[in-house]
Write an enzyme that holds these catalytic residues in place. Structure first.
Site, PDB file in Angstrom:
ATOM      1  N   LYS A  92      42.172  30.094  34.663  1.00 37.24           N
ATOM      2  CA  LYS A  92      43.451  30.219  33.956  1.00 37.24           C
ATOM      3  C   LYS A  92      43.529  29.432  32.650  1.00 37.24           C
ATOM      4  CE  LYS A  92      46.595  31.969  37.375  1.00 37.24           C
ATOM      5  NZ  LYS A  92      45.851  32.014  38.652  1.00 37.24           N
ATOM      6  N   GLU A 114      55.847  31.049  33.498  1.00 35.59           N
ATOM      7  CA  GLU A 114      56.225  31.315  34.882  1.00 35.59           C
ATOM      8  C   GLU A 114      55.055  30.915  35.759  1.00 35.59           C
ATOM      9  OE1 GLU A 114      54.632  33.490  33.062  1.00 35.59           O
ATOM     10  OE2 GLU A 114      53.089  34.111  34.495  1.00 35.59           O
ATOM     11  N   SER A 380      36.547  32.724  40.697  1.00 32.08           N
ATOM     12  CA  SER A 380      37.670  32.432  39.793  1.00 32.08           C
ATOM     13  C   SER A 380      38.275  31.052  39.945  1.00 32.08           C
ATOM     14  CB  SER A 380      38.753  33.499  39.942  1.00 32.08           C
ATOM     15  OG  SER A 380      39.214  33.569  41.280  1.00 32.08           O
TER      16      SER A 380
HETATM   17  C1  PLP Z   1      45.857  33.092  39.564  1.00 26.67           C
HETATM   18  C2  PLP Z   1      44.535  33.272  40.177  1.00 26.67           C
HETATM   19  C3  PLP Z   1      43.998  34.559  40.422  1.00 26.67           C
HETATM   20  C4  PLP Z   1      44.756  35.831  40.187  1.00 26.67           C
HETATM   21  O1  PLP Z   1      45.086  36.084  38.866  1.00 26.67           O
HETATM   22  P1  PLP Z   1      44.323  37.186  37.984  1.00 26.67           P
HETATM   23  O2  PLP Z   1      45.187  37.306  36.784  1.00 26.67           O
HETATM   24  O3  PLP Z   1      44.247  38.438  38.783  1.00 26.67           O
HETATM   25  O4  PLP Z   1      42.980  36.634  37.688  1.00 26.67           O
HETATM   26  C5  PLP Z   1      42.713  34.661  40.943  1.00 26.67           C
HETATM   27  N1  PLP Z   1      41.990  33.553  41.241  1.00 26.67           N
HETATM   28  C6  PLP Z   1      42.471  32.305  41.032  1.00 26.67           C
HETATM   29  C7  PLP Z   1      41.627  31.133  41.395  1.00 26.67           C
HETATM   30  C8  PLP Z   1      43.755  32.119  40.502  1.00 26.67           C
HETATM   31  O5  PLP Z   1      44.224  30.881  40.303  1.00 26.67           O
END
Ligand code: PLP
Length: 399
Positions: A92, A114, A380
Site C-alpha cells: 500500500k 478511508e 502483498s
Molecule cells: C489492502 C490489502 C489488499 C487488498 O487490496 P488490493 O487493492 O486488492 O491490493 C491485499 N493485500 C494486503 C496485504 C492488503 O493490505
C-alpha cells in the site's frame, strides 16, 4: 511510463468501465487532477523524488525469491514477490508515497483517506508524518473496534481518526464520509484513495504507482530463472491494486497467464461473500462504473470476507474490463481455504502472509499446470496483524 493496450482512454474508461461519476461540487477538483496527473507523475523531477523515497524509506526494490519448499510441495516452480518487506508491511505504501508527492505539487495542505482494516490508513498517516502534512482518516466505527492496534498506530503517527457511524459502520461508509469531507474542502485537501477504485484518474494513477512491482520483477525474473517471463502471475484482489501492480507490465505479454483471486467468504452460494466477478453486476460505486454486488434494485450489498482488506463489494474498473475481455482469469477461495494456506506458507517458507495474500496462496493447489511451469505469487503483505485469527483457527481445529 510505458503504455500498454489496456491504457485508460481520454474519458477515463477501460472498455465500458471507469469514468468519473461524481457530484457537481467535486468537478473542479477532479478536473484539475485529470488535467495534471500525467504531466506531474511522468516528470523527471517527480520520478526522481518518488524513486528515492521508495529506495531509501520504503526499502525497494522488494526481492523476488524462489520458494523451494512450496515448489516441492506443489510440483512446479513458485517465486514470491515480497511486498510484505516494504515499510509498513504491504504494497500500500507505493501508492501513498506517490499520492502525497502529487498532493504537494498541487499545493494541497491537508490529506484525507478511508480505511477498512487500517492498513491504508497507516500507510497514509506514515507518509503524512514524513512530509509534515495534516492527516484525517475515516474509518467505520465497527472497524475501529476490530482493528484497535492500527487506530493506535495512526494516532502515534499524528493522524486524527474519525469513527464513522453511518450505514454498516465499515469500509464503504468510511469511503462515503471521506467523499463528503472532500466536497466540503476541495481547495485545501487531497483524498488519497487506497486502491484502484474511485473516479478517473484514481484507478489509472494508483495502478501506475503500483506498477513498480512488475517493473522490478521483469528484470528480477530474468535473472532468477533465465527465462523471459513467468507462465503464471497470481495475486489476491480486493479493490485490485496489488494485482494491478504485478500485472501491469505483463498485460501485453499474452503468454503470461494472469490470475486474480477473490474472497469467496463462506462460499459464493451463501449470503457471505466478496467474490465480485462471480456475483456482481454492472453499476456505479464510489465514482466509477464497474462490477459490484447489488440487490435486484441496485442497492449495494454488504460484502463478507475473513480478511478486512478483501471485504469490499466492488472491484476496480480495470479488473471489470479484464474480466469481460478475458485477459485475466478471476477465481475465488473461501475463508477456510485462505487460513489453511496462511498456516502452510508459514510452516513451509518461514513467512507469515497477510490473510488477504493467503487467498492467492490458497489457489496454488487448484492451479492446473505443467511440472516445469514458473509461477509468481504477489506476497502483498505480512500477517502480523492477523495473528489472532490464525491462533483462533488453530485452537478450534486441534481440539
Ligand atoms: C489492502 C490489502 C489488499 C487488498 O487490496 P488490493 O487493492 O486488492 O491490493 C491485499 N493485500 C494486503 C496485504 C492488503 O493490505
Amino acid at each position: 511510463m510505458e503504455q500498454n493496450k489496456y491504457t485508460v482512454d481520454a474519458e477515463g474508461y477501460f472498455g465500458q468501465f471507469g469514468g468519473a461519476y461524481i457530484p457537481e461540487m467535486l468537478h473542479p477538483n477532479i478536473s484539475e487532477l485529470q488535467a495534471k496527473y500525467l504531466d506531474i507523475i511522468n516528470s523527471d523531477e517527480f520520478q526522481k523524488e518518488y524513486k528515492t523515497i521508495l529506495q531509501d524509506y520504503v526499502g525497494r526494490p522488494s526481492p523476488l525469491g524462489y520458494a523451494s519448499r512450496l515448489s516441492e510441495k506443489f510440483g512446479y516452480n513458485i517465486y514470491l514477490k515480497r511486498e510484505d518487506l516494504n515499510h509498513t508491511g504491504s504494497h500500500k505504501i507505493n501508492n501513498t508515497v506517490g499520492q502525497i508527492l502529487l498532493a504537494k505539487k498541487l499545493g494541497r495542505t491537508r490529506i484525507i483517506a478511508e480505511t477498512g482494516a487500517g492498513q491504508h490508513g497507516v500507510a497514509t498517516a506514515t507518509v503524512c508524518a514524513l512530509m509534515g502534512i495534516e492527516c484525517v482518516v475515516y474509518m467505520g466505527k465497527l472497524d475501529t473496534e476490530r482493528q484497535a492496534p492500527n487506530v493506535e498506530r495512526m494516532k502515534l503517527l499524528g493522524a486524527s481518526v474519525v469513527p464513522v457511524t453511518s450505514g454498516s459502520m465499515t469500509l464503504k461508509d468510511a469511503t462515503n464520509e471521506a467523499m463528503r469531507d472532500w466536497i466540503c474542502n476541495p481547495v485545501s485537501t487531497h483524498y488519497i484513495i487506497g486502491s484502484v477504485v474511485g473516479p478517473h484518474p484514481f484507478p489509472d494513477m494508483v495502478a501506475k504507482f503500483h506498477s513498480i512491482i512488475s517493473e522490478e520483477m521483469k528484470t528480477q525474473f530474468r535473472e532468477k530463472s533465465s527465462k523471459e517471463n513467468p507462465d503464471y502471475v497470481i495475486a489476491c484482489v480486493g479493490g485490485g491494486s496489488n494485482a494491478m501492480g504485478i500485472f501491469y507490465h505483463y498485460l501485453d505479454n499474452t503468454d503470461v497467464k494472469l490470475i486474480g483471486v477473490e474472497a469467496a467468504g463462506h462460499g459464493v452460494d451463501t449470503q457471505f461473500s466478496a467474490a465480485t466477478t462471480a456475483l456482481g453486476r454492472v453499476g456505479v460505486l464510489h465514482g466509477s462504473k464497474t462490477l459490484l454486488m447489488q440487490t435486484s434494485d441496485g442497492q449495494v450489498l454488504e460484502a463478507h470476507s475473513i480478511s478486512a482488506g478483501l471485504d469490499y463489494p466492488g472491484i476496480g474498473p480495470q479488473h471489470a474490463h479484464f474480466h469481460e475481455s478475458g485477459r485475466v482469469q478471476y477465481v475465488n477461495v473461501t475463508d477456510d481455504e485462505a487460513v489453511k494456506a496462511a498456516l502452510l506458507v508459514s510452516e513451509l517458507e518461514g513467512i507469515i502472509p497477510a490473510l488477504e495474500t493467503a487467498h492467492a496462496f490458497a489457489y496454488l493447489p487448484k492451479l492446473q499446470c505443467d511440472k516445469d511451469s514458473n509461477v509468481v505469487v504477489c506476497l502483498s503483505g505480512r500477517g502480523d496483524k492477523d495473528l489472532q485469527t490464525f491462533m483462533d483457527y488453530k485452537a478450534k481445529h486441534t481440539l
